[in-house]
Design a protein around this motif. Structure first.
Motif, PDB file in Angstrom:
ATOM      1  N   GLU A   1      51.239  48.182  51.779  1.00 21.71           N
ATOM      2  CA  GLU A   1      52.201  48.765  50.830  1.00 21.71           C
ATOM      3  C   GLU A   1      52.990  49.856  51.529  1.00 21.71           C
ATOM      4  O   GLU A   1      52.410  50.727  52.177  1.00 21.71           O
ATOM      5  CB  GLU A   1      51.482  49.407  49.630  1.00 21.71           C
ATOM      6  CG  GLU A   1      51.498  48.611  48.358  1.00 21.71           C
ATOM      7  CD  GLU A   1      51.167  49.476  47.144  1.00 21.71           C
ATOM      8  OE1 GLU A   1      51.785  50.554  46.994  1.00 21.71           O
ATOM      9  OE2 GLU A   1      50.318  49.071  46.355  1.00 21.71           O
TER      10      GLU A   1
ATOM     11  N   HIS B   1      48.493  52.136  52.636  1.00 23.53           N
ATOM     12  CA  HIS B   1      49.701  52.291  51.823  1.00 23.53           C
ATOM     13  C   HIS B   1      50.346  53.590  52.287  1.00 23.53           C
ATOM     14  O   HIS B   1      49.656  54.607  52.420  1.00 23.53           O
ATOM     15  CB  HIS B   1      49.369  52.396  50.336  1.00 23.53           C
ATOM     16  CG  HIS B   1      48.676  51.197  49.768  1.00 23.53           C
ATOM     17  ND1 HIS B   1      48.353  51.095  48.424  1.00 23.53           N
ATOM     18  CD2 HIS B   1      48.248  50.049  50.335  1.00 23.53           C
ATOM     19  CE1 HIS B   1      47.750  49.942  48.200  1.00 23.53           C
ATOM     20  NE2 HIS B   1      47.674  49.290  49.350  1.00 23.53           N
TER      21      HIS B   1
ATOM     22  N   ASN C   1      43.489  48.250  43.286  1.00 24.34           N
ATOM     23  CA  ASN C   1      44.623  48.884  43.947  1.00 24.34           C
ATOM     24  C   ASN C   1      44.462  50.393  43.913  1.00 24.34           C
ATOM     25  O   ASN C   1      44.514  51.004  42.839  1.00 24.34           O
ATOM     26  CB  ASN C   1      45.932  48.503  43.247  1.00 24.34           C
ATOM     27  CG  ASN C   1      47.125  49.279  43.782  1.00 24.34           C
ATOM     28  OD1 ASN C   1      47.628  49.003  44.852  1.00 24.34           O
ATOM     29  ND2 ASN C   1      47.572  50.290  43.024  1.00 24.34           N
TER      30      ASN C   1
ATOM     31  N   SER D   1      55.590  40.859  51.102  1.00 22.91           N
ATOM     32  CA  SER D   1      55.885  41.895  50.127  1.00 22.91           C
ATOM     33  C   SER D   1      54.796  41.894  49.066  1.00 22.91           C
ATOM     34  O   SER D   1      53.807  41.164  49.157  1.00 22.91           O
ATOM     35  CB  SER D   1      57.266  41.644  49.501  1.00 22.91           C
ATOM     36  OG  SER D   1      57.664  42.725  48.691  1.00 22.91           O
ATOM     37  N   ASN D   2      54.993  42.734  48.043  1.00 22.22           N
ATOM     38  CA  ASN D   2      54.082  42.836  46.907  1.00 22.22           C
ATOM     39  C   ASN D   2      54.744  42.279  45.662  1.00 22.22           C
ATOM     40  O   ASN D   2      55.917  42.561  45.385  1.00 22.22           O
ATOM     41  CB  ASN D   2      53.683  44.292  46.673  1.00 22.22           C
ATOM     42  CG  ASN D   2      52.680  44.800  47.683  1.00 22.22           C
ATOM     43  OD1 ASN D   2      51.500  44.929  47.389  1.00 22.22           O
ATOM     44  ND2 ASN D   2      53.152  45.109  48.893  1.00 22.22           N
TER      45      ASN D   2
ATOM     46  N   TRP E   1      49.688  42.158  42.977  1.00 16.86           N
ATOM     47  CA  TRP E   1      49.242  43.540  42.770  1.00 16.86           C
ATOM     48  C   TRP E   1      48.308  43.677  41.558  1.00 16.86           C
ATOM     49  O   TRP E   1      48.460  43.001  40.545  1.00 16.86           O
ATOM     50  CB  TRP E   1      50.484  44.414  42.617  1.00 16.86           C
ATOM     51  CG  TRP E   1      50.250  45.793  42.125  1.00 16.86           C
ATOM     52  CD1 TRP E   1      49.735  46.838  42.827  1.00 16.86           C
ATOM     53  CD2 TRP E   1      50.564  46.295  40.818  1.00 16.86           C
ATOM     54  NE1 TRP E   1      49.696  47.958  42.035  1.00 16.86           N
ATOM     55  CE2 TRP E   1      50.193  47.652  40.808  1.00 16.86           C
ATOM     56  CE3 TRP E   1      51.102  45.733  39.666  1.00 16.86           C
ATOM     57  CZ2 TRP E   1      50.355  48.457  39.677  1.00 16.86           C
ATOM     58  CZ3 TRP E   1      51.268  46.517  38.541  1.00 16.86           C
ATOM     59  CH2 TRP E   1      50.891  47.880  38.549  1.00 16.86           C
TER      60      TRP E   1
ATOM     61  N   TRP F   1      56.569  47.230  49.571  1.00 17.65           N
ATOM     62  CA  TRP F   1      56.587  47.382  48.118  1.00 17.65           C
ATOM     63  C   TRP F   1      58.035  47.502  47.671  1.00 17.65           C
ATOM     64  O   TRP F   1      58.709  48.427  48.066  1.00 17.65           O
ATOM     65  CB  TRP F   1      55.814  48.634  47.699  1.00 17.65           C
ATOM     66  CG  TRP F   1      55.717  48.735  46.211  1.00 17.65           C
ATOM     67  CD1 TRP F   1      56.568  49.368  45.356  1.00 17.65           C
ATOM     68  CD2 TRP F   1      54.723  48.118  45.393  1.00 17.65           C
ATOM     69  NE1 TRP F   1      56.179  49.197  44.052  1.00 17.65           N
ATOM     70  CE2 TRP F   1      55.049  48.435  44.056  1.00 17.65           C
ATOM     71  CE3 TRP F   1      53.603  47.321  45.646  1.00 17.65           C
ATOM     72  CZ2 TRP F   1      54.276  47.980  42.983  1.00 17.65           C
ATOM     73  CZ3 TRP F   1      52.847  46.889  44.581  1.00 17.65           C
ATOM     74  CH2 TRP F   1      53.177  47.216  43.264  1.00 17.65           C
ATOM     75  N   GLN F   2      58.607  46.623  46.873  1.00 21.44           N
ATOM     76  CA  GLN F   2      57.979  45.505  46.226  1.00 21.44           C
ATOM     77  C   GLN F   2      59.000  44.383  46.218  1.00 21.44           C
ATOM     78  O   GLN F   2      60.187  44.617  46.452  1.00 21.44           O
ATOM     79  CB  GLN F   2      57.583  45.861  44.779  1.00 21.44           C
ATOM     80  CG  GLN F   2      58.801  46.172  43.910  1.00 21.44           C
ATOM     81  CD  GLN F   2      58.615  47.160  42.779  1.00 21.44           C
ATOM     82  OE1 GLN F   2      58.301  48.323  43.023  1.00 21.44           O
ATOM     83  NE2 GLN F   2      58.830  46.699  41.567  1.00 21.44           N
TER      84      GLN F   2
END
Length: 890
Positions: free
Chosen positions: A572, A550, A476, A374-375, A410, A669-670
């Motif tokens: 993402e 993403h 990012n 995950s982020n 992130w 995310w997230q």
């Protein structure tokens, strides 16, 4: 904006810690602070105790001047704090014995952000980067007796605006729904502190990390680093000491001893003499190697693939002068190899369409591993609280429990505290570390670039030794933002492209490559090496044949496998949900706020159109009546269902696509939340798991039968195996259920096979076109030698709002009187009996600390047994009374 003009006094507090470390005197001052506020029109002072580490918002809350910043509308109502100037003043004593030492260095480890610093009335420093460690040669400014340190902070909001007038860089401001501030890209400050689409704006000010003074006579080790490199049957441990000396621009002689504890209670020692010339500021560095046989260490592995042995390294420096002064540093070393592999994809996939382009995967200890994770965003909006150990433990252990092997830190947040990376080392959670540039264009004037250069140098030097760190990413989404004209930059494209390259390629990249062996990725998402070949700005940074992507699509059906594009690595993707009513209620006591269309709910939703997107997904699959008296409660619950199912669908697609597209990572995310509001997080602020995080335990399971519902209505079946051994002739069981019965209407078994570290499409297909799909669903399970557990998986052929036979169940809950204690936890056995199929059975016991081991069940058995784990002991009958539940019913 109206604000209180009441005056507050304080009682003065002095806190001094004196430590004698490694035979040189090391004094840490946690300063007594007085905070002043200066208004624009009239000067009025607020005097309150301050804290280091700390910040103005925290100190104002402690003093009762402002209430809890996360309640109600306080993110806006306390914004005056960020518009004013503040001064921290600390008084401390210095003895004659201390001042006799040849060197006195004042270290400020975190100054947030724009400040003028005075020591005993003399200006000594101006700061402009909250991520830097500042070192001040304090010797000539100190005196015996009382000394005064003053840190005078400017408003970060005003400082950002002033700098933007000289060096404007798009965008002009954040969307109005964010309730945020503008031009954060002008400051080297946590970008999310000016607001984000999942978080509030609290433009923080303060000494958010510790401050200390070191007195010494000759030379000390300020920083110790160690990197491992495999050479045949041996490991080369490259050790580097960064020194600070009282002798500037001078030749010094030192004796260094290094000791590494390895397997079998053995110690590997080396001792060497070095001569080195210090720089004008007294710094120098010394590098030496330690050769270690592979027989005396064990390899460090990511979570789920092996253990994480860490070995103690102690390095001591003894000056050659006639002195007893010794400086020592300690760290832990993990031995592993890692490589980001970008090679011709046809080597993995042949000359098919999928085989065009380049791979993008991590090879750890010689094995290509699919990264599950995950982020990570900051764990608190105020940076001084972001390194709370209890919160970090809770979040990282939750990630580990959900089989995660990687977290992406992130780029709009923080370089996390040492404890975070140490915990990742211990748990085997790899870290993809963004540098802190996100969703903005950034200036490229010389002052900004010099500031960034020092930040990157310090960051890479400080963090590179952690075995968990495997990748640095320059920013990012800024490559995608520039080519996609997110901020109206198309008319000045060449200008912004030049500045982009100057910052991420010409400035940051050489520093990373000079200091560390881990890969550097210019942006995320990006086509990786292909973006570089295309001049660093690809026409389509989301090309599925290269790099990472993403992906967000809120309008299509997120439960449908067929809407998602292929990718080499999904870094993402996500969908919003509401936090639980329990968590929301911590931020408001007003019952009128508990409506989707209340001013409070609208204020907390920073994503434009966010509630509409959630409602759209709910309406595709579930029945929810706006006039239902429990509408808000059900909206919360249903939002968590649709989020969990969307993330399950998309993640399983990426895991399946290892077979077809060589997709090798899924980082959704997230992970965590920063306040009590709708967001993409799987764990609410405060640590409560949403349904999505429970589902992550299943969709990230090491062994999983993963069905894919095709557009035709039929089902392909994949067997995913993240182990180093194959699954041979396993038994895949497919049960067809009616919604009205716990007895399968039919059962079919198939042979399942999967190679090690693979996803394999099985050679059978479930055909549904000839079945009455409005009253059935499918359950998949696996029985195989050596596979201790594999979760059930399910396919619902029709939207649940249209199915037949789903009726209200009878549910009985019983808590066993037998309670077991494991370490600091009490384990309670909870037994559930049902008389029919129950969809998304969700258990809560918010009055009791702890968590159910599983939740959000698709109940297909009359009896299930689960554990509840918590720190408290409670009577079983009392516990039963506190358990509530919800489920989905048309």
């Amino acid at each position: 904006m109206a604000r209180s003009t009441n005056m507050y006094g304080l009682s003065r507090i002095t806190h001094l810690i004196l430590l004698n470390i490694n035979r040189y005197i090391h004094i840490i001052y946690r300063y007594r602070m007085i905070i002043y506020i200066q208004h624009n029109i009239s000067i009025t002072a607020i005097h309150i105790p301050g804290t280091v580490p700390g910040g103005v918002y925290s100190d104002l809350m402690k003093a009762g001047i402002i209430s809890n910043i996360l309640e109600g509308f306080n993110d806006v109502l306390t914004r005056w704090v960020a518009y004013d100037t503040w001064t921290y003043t600390g008084e401390f004593n210095v003895t004659t014995a201390q001042l006799v030492h040849k060197a006195a260095l004042l270290y400020l480890y975190g100054v947030d952000t724009i400040a003028d610093i005075e020591l005993n009335g003399s200006p000594v420093l101006t700061t402009n980067n909250m991520f830097l460690r500042y070192t001040i040669d304090a010797k000539s400014h100190l005196k015996v007796g009382q000394n005064v340190l003053a840190v005078k902070f400017k408003s970060p909001v005003k400082a950002a605006a002033m700098r933007s007038e000289e060096h404007f860089t798009a965008p002009e401001c954040v969307p109005s729904e964010y309730n945020g501030e503008c031009h954060v890209n002008q400051l080297r400050k946590m970008q999310a502190s000016f607001s984000w689409d999942w978080g509030p704006a609290f433009p923080s000010v303060g000494l958010w990390k510790t401050a200390e003074i070191k007195f010494f006579d000759y030379t000390i080790i300020r920083l110790l680093t160690a990197k491992t490199k495999k050479k045949g049957d041996f490991w080369n441990l490259i050790i580097k000491t960064y020194l600070e000396s009282s002798q500037k621009s001078a030749a010094i002689s030192v004796h260094i001893e290094a000791k590494l504890k390895v397997e079998g209670d053995q110690t590997i020692d080396i001792a060497k003499d070095f001569k080195v010339t210090t720089k004008a500021d007294g710094t120098a560095d010394i590098q030496f190697d330690m050769i270690i046989s592979e027989n005396v260490i064990r390899m460090w592995w990511p979570n789920g693939y092996g253990r994480q042995p860490l070995y103690d390294l102690q390095v001591s420096l003894i000056p050659q002068e006639d002195t007893a002064e010794v400086s020592s540093r300690h760290m832990q070393v993990g031995f592993r190899t890692v490589e980001l592999v970008e090679v011709d994809a046809s080597m993995k996939l042949g000359n098919s369409t999928a085989g065009r382009g380049l791979t993008f995967y991590f090879e750890v200890n010689g094995y290509p591993l699919f990264m599950k994770g995950s982020n990570w965003i900051p764990s608190h909006i105020l940076p001084e609280h972001s390194y709370n150990k209890e919160r970090i433990d809770q979040l990282l252990l939750s990630a580990m429990e959900a089989h995660m092997s990687m977290l992406r830190v992130w780029g709009g947040g923080l370089y996390e505290d040492d404890y975070f990376y140490q915990k990742c080392d211990q748990l085997g959670i790899l870290v993809w570390q963004d540098f802190l540039f996100a969703c903005n264009m950034y200036p490229a004037d010389s002052a900004f670039l010099q500031n960034v250069q020092l930040e990157i140098e310090q960051t890479v030097m400080h963090l590179q030794s952690h075995p968990s760190i495997v990748l640095w990413a320059g920013n990012n989404e800024n490559e995608a933002a520039l080519i996609g004209n997110w901020y109206g930059t198309s008319l000045q494209f060449n200008k912004y492209k030049d500045e982009y390259i100057k910052l991420y390629v010409d400035t940051i990249r050489p520093i990373v490559e000079n200091l560390d062996s881990n890969a550097y990725l210019v942006s995320s998402p990006t086509n990786g090496l292909k973006s570089e070949m295309d001049g660093y700005i690809a026409q389509n940074p989301y090309d599925p044949h290269y790099g990472d992507t993403h992906y967000y699509n809120y309008m299509a059906d997120n439960w449908d496998f067929n809407i998602y594009p292929m990718t080499r690595f999904a870094s993402e993707y996500g969908f919003q949900s509401m936090p639980s009513l329990h968590t929301i209620s911590q931020a408001t006591q007003n019952p009128q706020d508990l409506k989707v269309d209340s001013a409070y709910s609208k204020h907390r939703q920073h994503s434009p159109g966010g509630y509409g997107y959630i409602e759209n997904q709910i309406n595709r699959h579930l029945q929810l009546n706006r006039n239902d008296p429990d509408h808000f409660k059900k909206f919360i619950f249903y939002s968590q269902i649709v989020q969990a199912m969307a993330m399950k669908t998309e993640t399983e697609l990426y895991r399946q696509s290892q077979d077809e597209w060589y997709t090798m990572g899924a980082l959704y995310w997230q992970l965590n939340d920063i306040w009590q509001a709708p967001s993409w997080a799987g764990i609410e602020y405060g640590g409560k798991w949403k349904m999505m995080h429970y589902y992550a335990k299943s969709f990230f399971a090491p062994v999983l039968v993963s069905p894919r519902l095709l557009s035709s209505g039929d089902v392909d079946v994949y067997l995913i195996n993240d182990r180093f051994v194959p699954i041979i002739n396993g038994k895949i069981i497919v049960d067809v259920f009616n919604f009205s019965s716990l007895v399968p209407a039919s059962t079919q078994t198939y042979v399942g096979n999967a190679s090690p570290l693979s996803s394999k499409k099985q050679d059978f297909q479930i055909q549904l076109w000839n079945l009455p799909t409005d009253d059935i669903f499918l359950r998949f399970s696996l029985e195989a030698n050596g596979v201790r557990s594999s979760p059930y998986n399910f396919v619902f052929p029709r939207p649940l709002k249209t199915v037949k036979g789903l009726t209200e169940p009878r549910i009985r809950i019983q808590v066993s009187n037998q309670v077991s204690k494991v370490t600091n936890e009490y384990h309670y056995t909870v037994r559930l009996r049902v008389d029919r199929v129950v969809l998304f059975l969700w258990l809560e016991a918010d009055a009791v600390q702890g968590r159910f081991e599983e939740n959000g069940f698709i109940v297909t058995k009359p009896y299930i047994r689960i554990l509840f784990k918590g720190p408290e002991r409670i009577d079983a009958k009392e516990f039963e009374k506190k358990i509530t539940y919800q489920y989905y019913l048309n």
